[in-house]
Design an enzyme around this catalytic site. Structure first.
Site, PDB file in Angstrom:
ATOM      1  N   GLU A  12       0.960  -1.278   0.028  1.00  0.00           N
ATOM      2  CA  GLU A  12       0.033   0.100   0.110  1.00  0.00           C
ATOM      3  C   GLU A  12       0.837   1.246   0.052  1.00  0.00           C
ATOM      4  OE1 GLU A  12      -3.271  -0.234   3.018  1.00  0.00           O
ATOM      5  OE2 GLU A  12      -4.108  -1.870   1.808  1.00  0.00           O
ATOM      6  N   GLU A  37      -5.116  -8.747  -0.390  1.00  0.00           N
ATOM      7  CA  GLU A  37      -5.767  -8.556   0.711  1.00  0.00           C
ATOM      8  C   GLU A  37      -7.169  -8.522   0.216  1.00  0.00           C
ATOM      9  OE1 GLU A  37      -4.525  -5.539   3.439  1.00  0.00           O
ATOM     10  OE2 GLU A  37      -2.421  -6.043   2.958  1.00  0.00           O
TER      11      GLU A  37
HETATM   12  O1  AHR Z   1      -5.370  -6.109   6.854  1.00  0.00           O
HETATM   13  C1  AHR Z   1      -5.208  -4.872   7.654  1.00  0.00           C
HETATM   14  C2  AHR Z   1      -4.436  -3.788   6.963  1.00  0.00           C
HETATM   15  O2  AHR Z   1      -5.213  -3.396   5.802  1.00  0.00           O
HETATM   16  C3  AHR Z   1      -3.149  -4.256   6.382  1.00  0.00           C
HETATM   17  O3  AHR Z   1      -2.032  -3.986   7.135  1.00  0.00           O
HETATM   18  C4  AHR Z   1      -2.815  -2.936   5.187  1.00  0.00           C
HETATM   19  O4  AHR Z   1      -2.077  -3.506   4.207  1.00  0.00           O
HETATM   20  C5  AHR Z   1      -4.317  -2.703   4.856  1.00  0.00           C
HETATM   21  O5  AHR Z   1      -4.643  -1.368   4.911  1.00  0.00           O
END
Ligand code: AHR
Length: 560
Positions: free
Chosen positions: A226, A359
Site C-alpha cells: 500500500e 488483501e
Molecule cells: O489487513 C489490515 C491492513 O489493511 C493491512 O496491514 C494493510 O495493508 C491494509 O490497509
C-alpha cells in the site's frame, strides 16, 4: 475519514439425495435449458468447450501480519507452551491448514511490513530486541488492552519461524519487503538470508544456526505494501522510482524471483495508469511478476457516508440491508479486476504481469473480537461464508487474470479462517468455504453462465438489487466441480444445470448454510456452521438443484 487517512495514522436446497450413490447417464441433449414442468427460475450453463485458464493454486493464499492476535496467540504460542505446538507454532492451526492446501502465505504485513526490520527476528531468540509495533498507535485498541507482543513486538516469530510455518503447512512463502523505512540493500540481504546456498555467505551461516541449512528458495517478494498509504504515502511516480531501485539488481541464487508491486486501493485506476507510465519510461515492466490490488468490503451505509469509521457495520448484529450492502461491496471486485487488467494491458499488451489480490475480505467495526489483544479481530457468520465463496468464484471466472490472492487475514483478524485464544481454537464459516473450494486449485476454469433473479432490497429507502446466484466451474479430466453462492436471504433458487458438450455420470453435493443469517461458530458452539451433504435431484431428465437461501454449495460431477 478515508481508509488511506486511517492507515496513515448446510442442509441446503431441499430435493432428494443422490449423493454419489445414484449414477445415471444423461446425454447433453437431455440437459437442455428447456423449462421443465416445475419451471426453475434459475439456470447455470457450463461450456466445456470454453476453457478460461488454469486456476492458479496461488489464488488460495493467506495473509499473516504482525497485527493484534494474528502472530502472537494465533500462530505463535512458543516452544515452551502447554498448547500443542510444533517448534512454537500452534499445532491445531497447522493441521487444519494442511487440510485446505494453503498455496501461499504472505508475511509480515500489511502496513507492518514497511516498519519491520528482518534483522530483529533472526539469531538467538533471547537476544532479539523488542520493538514498537506499527499498529501500536491506532485508535481501535479497546480501552485497557494490556501491553504485550501485539504492541511491543518481541520478535520471537521471525523469518525462520515463518519459513518453518510455510514448510509445515505446504505453503509457499510470500514475503513483503520494507520499502518505506529500510534500504534496497536491506532487501537484498533478506533475499540473501533466505536464498543463498548453504555455507555460501555469512547470512546463510546465520540462517543455519536457527533455521534450515539449505536455501529456502523464496520466490515471491512484495515490493512494499500500500505504497499509496501506510507504505510511504508515495505518488505513483515516486513509488515507480522506488520499485525500480528495489528490483533492478537482486541476487537470484538460481531462484526464479517473482516481484509483486504494490497496486491500487480497490478501483483506483489512476494509481495503476500513472505507475505503469513511469515504470515504462525505463522499460522496467519485465521486472514485475504481479500487481497487487487490495479490496475490503466495509461500507454498509447504503451510500449515506464514505467515512472509513462511520461506514462500517457490526460483524454479528446486522440488518437485511447491511447483509446485501456488504455482498454488493464484495461483488465490486469483479469489475475492479477487469478494469485494472485493461489498464495494465495498455502497457503490457501480452499481459505478462498477473493481477494479485493479496488483501480481500470483510472489515467490520470493533466490538466482536474474542479478546481485546486481537486488534481488528472480528466474528464471522454465514454472511462471511457467502462473501468468501462469491469472491473465490469471481477469481475462478477471472482465472486468466488473477495469478494470486490472499484473504485478510488468517487468524484472529478481519475475515479470519480461525479464531483462537490461548488453548481455544475454532474454524470459522470462511474456513469451511476454503475447505469446500480448494479442490478447484490447478483445475481448468470453464466459462459458466449463471442466470437468476436478483434479490431486491431497500437501500436507504430506495429499491435496490444484488447479483443473484454467483458461481464458477472447473474441470479436471472427467471431474467437474461447480461452486455456487445464493445471497438471497429468503428465496431458494431452483436451478437447471446444463453441461454443454458432456453428459453426467454421477453427482454429489455439499452445502454450507444456516437457519439464521447471524449464525456463527463460537468457542461454546464451534460447529454451529459446518458443511453438510446436500440433496441433488433430477427433474424430467434434467439436473436440477435447489440452492438454499444464504448458502454456499459445491457440486461434484463425474462426467460420462
Ligand atoms: O489487513 C489490515 C491492513 O489493511 C493491512 O496491514 C494493510 O495493508 C491494509 O490497509
Amino acid at each position: 475519514m478515508k481508509r488511506r487517512e486511517f492507515i496513515g495514522t448446510a442442509m441446503a436446497g431441499g430435493g432428494a439425495l443422490l449423493t454419489g450413490t445414484t449414477h445415471a447417464s444423461w446425454g447433453p441433449k437431455l440437459l437442455s435449458l428447456m423449462p421443465t414442468a416445475q419451471s426453475p427460475d434459475s439456470r447455470i450453463e457450463i461450456l466445456t468447450a470454453e476453457p478460461i485458464a488454469t486456476i492458479a493454486p496461488e489464488i488460495y493464499g493467506h495473509f499473516a501480519e504482525h497485527l493484534g492476535g494474528v502472530i502472537y496467540d494465533g500462530i505463535w504460542v512458543g516452544e515452551n507452551s502447554k498448547i500443542s505446538n510444533v517448534g512454537g507454532i500452534r499445532k491445531a492451526l497447522v493441521d487444519a491448514l494442511v487440510k485446505i492446501k494453503p498455496s501461499v502465505i504472505r508475511w509480515p504485513g500489511g502496513c507492518f511490513a514497511d516498519s519491520y526490520d528482518w534483522h530483529d527476528g533472526v539469531g538467538p531468540r533471547d537476544k532479539r530486541p523488542r520493538r514498537t509495533n506499527f499498529w501500536y498507535d491506532t485508535p481501535d485498541w479497546p480501552a485497557g488492552t494490556p501491553d504485550g507482543p501485539w504492541k511491543f513486538d518481541t520478535n520471537q516469530f521471525g523469518t525462520d519461524d515463518f519459513l518453518q510455518f510455510c514448510k509445515l503447512t505446504g505453503a509457499q512463502p510470500y514475503i513483503a519487503a520494507n520499502l518505506r523505512s529500510l534500504s534496497a540493500k536491506d532487501f537484498y540481504q533478506w533475499v540473501e538470508y533466505c536464498n543463498s546456498p548453504a555455507g555460501s555467505t555469512s547470512l546463510a551461516d546465520l540462517r543455519a544456526t536457527r533455521g534450515e541449512r539449505d536455501s529456502a528458495k523464496v520466490r515471491y517478494w512484495g515490493i512494499g505494501n500500500e505504497s499509496w498509504g501506510c507504505g510511504g504515502n508515495f505518488t505513483p511516480e515516486e513509488y515507480a522510482a522506488e520499485y525500480r531501485r528495489f528490483t533492478s539488481w537482486v541476487p537470484r541464487y538460481g531462484v526464479n524471483l517473482a516481484f509483486v508491486g504494490a497496486g491500487p486501493n480497490g478501483a483506483d485506476l489512476d494509481w495503476t495508469r500513472r505507475f505503469f507510465t513511469k515504470l515504462n519510461e525505463r522499460r522496467a515492466i519485465g521486472s514485475m511478476w504481479g500487481w497487487a490490488m487490495h479490496h475490503y468490503s466495509w461500507n454498509v451505509s447504503s451510500g449515506r457516508t464514505t467515512d472509513w469509521v462511520k461506514g462500517k457495520g457490526d460483524a454479528l448484529n446486522y440488518s437485511d440491508e447491511e447483509w446485501y450492502e456488504l455482498l454488493n461491496e464484495a461483488d465490486r471486485i469483479d469489475s475492479m479486476i477487469s478494469e485494472c487488467w485493461n489498464v495494465m494491458g495498455e502497457f503490457d499488451r501480452a499481459h505478462r504481469v498477473k493481477l494479485v489480490v493479496d488483501e480481500w475480505g470483510a472489515w467490520y467495526k470493533p466490538g466482536t473480537q474474542i479478546n481485546n489483544t486481537h486488534l481488528l479481530g472480528q466474528q464471522s457468520t454465514i454472511r462471511d461464508a457467502v462473501l468468501a465463496g462469491q469472491t473465490l468464484d469471481t477469481f475462478h471466472r477471472q482465472a486468466d487474470k488473477v495469478g494470486m490472492a490472499a484473504i485478510a487475514q488468517l487468524v484472529n483478524c478481519l475475515q479470519a479462517l480461525f479464531l483462537t485464544h490461548e488453548d481455544k481454537f475454532l474454524l470459522t464459516p470462511t474456513y469451511h468455504v476454503f475447505d469446500m473450494y480448494s479442490v478447484h486449485q490447478g483445475k481448468t476454469a470453464l466459462r459458466t453462465v449463471v442466470t437468476s433473479p436478483k434479490p431486491g432490497y431497500t437501500r436507504n429507502g430506495q429499491p435496490a438489487k444484488l447479483r443473484g446466484l454467483n458461481g464458477s466451474a472447473s474441470l479436471d479430466g472427467k471431474r467437474l466441480v461447480i461452486t455456487v453462492t445464493n445471497p438471497d436471504l429468503k428465496a431458494t433458487r431452483e436451478t437447471e444445470i446444463a453441461i454443454r458438450g458432456a453428459s453426467i455420470k454421477s453427482v454429489q453435493g455439499t452445502s454450507l448454510t444456516a437457519s439464521d443469517m447471524h449464525s456463527h461458530n463460537s468457542f461454546a458452539d464451534p460447529n454451529q456452521i459446518q458443511p453438510k451433504d446436500a440433496n441433488v435431484s433430477m427433474t424430467a431428465g434434467t439436473l436440477v438443484y435447489k440452492f438454499a437461501p444464504a448458502s454456499v454449495t459445491r457440486l461434484d460431477i463425474e462426467l460420462a
